[in-house]
Design an enzyme around this catalytic site. Structure first.
Site, PDB file in Angstrom:
ATOM      1  N   GLU A  48       0.854  -1.186   0.000  1.00  0.00           N
ATOM      2  CA  GLU A  48       0.000   0.000   0.000  1.00  0.00           C
ATOM      3  C   GLU A  48       0.890   1.237   0.000  1.00  0.00           C
ATOM      4  O   GLU A  48       2.012   1.209   0.485  1.00  0.00           O
ATOM      5  CB  GLU A  48      -0.912   0.007   1.234  1.00  0.00           C
ATOM      6  N   GLY A  49       0.382   2.311  -0.558  1.00  0.00           N
ATOM      7  CA  GLY A  49       1.140   3.554  -0.582  1.00  0.00           C
ATOM      8  C   GLY A  49       1.855   3.792  -1.891  1.00  0.00           C
ATOM      9  O   GLY A  49       2.603   4.754  -2.032  1.00  0.00           O
ATOM     10  N   CYS A  50       1.639   2.913  -2.849  1.00  0.00           N
ATOM     11  CA  CYS A  50       2.241   3.062  -4.167  1.00  0.00           C
ATOM     12  C   CYS A  50       1.175   3.509  -5.158  1.00  0.00           C
ATOM     13  O   CYS A  50       0.034   3.054  -5.091  1.00  0.00           O
ATOM     14  CB  CYS A  50       2.853   1.740  -4.638  1.00  0.00           C
ATOM     15  N   ALA A  51       1.539   4.382  -6.071  1.00  0.00           N
ATOM     16  CA  ALA A  51       0.593   4.849  -7.085  1.00  0.00           C
ATOM     17  C   ALA A  51       0.212   3.721  -8.026  1.00  0.00           C
ATOM     18  O   ALA A  51      -0.931   3.626  -8.466  1.00  0.00           O
ATOM     19  CB  ALA A  51       1.194   6.007  -7.873  1.00  0.00           C
ATOM     20  N   SER A  52       1.151   2.849  -8.324  1.00  0.00           N
ATOM     21  CA  SER A  52       0.874   1.689  -9.164  1.00  0.00           C
ATOM     22  C   SER A  52       0.681   0.474  -8.250  1.00  0.00           C
ATOM     23  O   SER A  52       0.876   0.557  -7.046  1.00  0.00           O
ATOM     24  CB  SER A  52       2.021   1.465 -10.139  1.00  0.00           C
TER      25      SER A  52
END
Length: 136
Positions: A48-52
């Site tokens: 979690e916390g990734c744009a992709s």
């Protein structure tokens, strides 16, 4: 101290003149990585916390840390490949001592990634450290 494989990346970066070539290099490293099995792309391996979308599958064998990973974004897949050179093969008790942000700064990646990508890299590093600390 960074692994020899990471030092090769540092040396390669020194020969590349512009950031377009460096991005292409990182993407190529991601392309060379084996894809993560579809069965391992599950909520428990998703970062979690990734744009992709990013998945990391850590393994600890005989006290040594390693991980495989994948992403739906080619540059992020390349960043995973770079992180693997820093962490794979490190004794699990020493994973937290790897200063990945400082090592990535040696490549200039800290200044050339978007804020979203930088946040994603931080999220991946945090996940790696968490898994290792739980296993140590």
């Amino acid at each position: 101290m960074a692994a020899a494989a990471f030092e090769e990346i540092v040396e390669d970066f020194e020969f590349l003149d512009d950031w377009e070539d460096r991005y292409r290099y990182v993407i190529d490293r991601g392309r060379a990585m084996e894809p993560l099995e579809a069965a391992l792309k599950v909520p428990s391996t998703k970062v979690e916390g990734c744009a992709s979308q990013v998945w990391l599958h850590p393994r600890i064998e005989a006290g040594v840390f390693s991980f495989d990973g994948d992403s739906d974004a080619m540059i992020v897949r390349g960043l995973i490949a770079v992180l693997r050179t820093l962490y794979n093969g490190v004794p699990v008790a020493e994973v937290e001592r790897v200063d990945a942000p400082a090592e990535l700064a040696r490549l200039g990646l800290d200044a050339h990634l978007s804020a979203q990508r930088s946040n994603g890299v931080r999220a991946m590093i945090e996940r790696i450290r968490l898994v290792a600390s739980e296993a140590a």
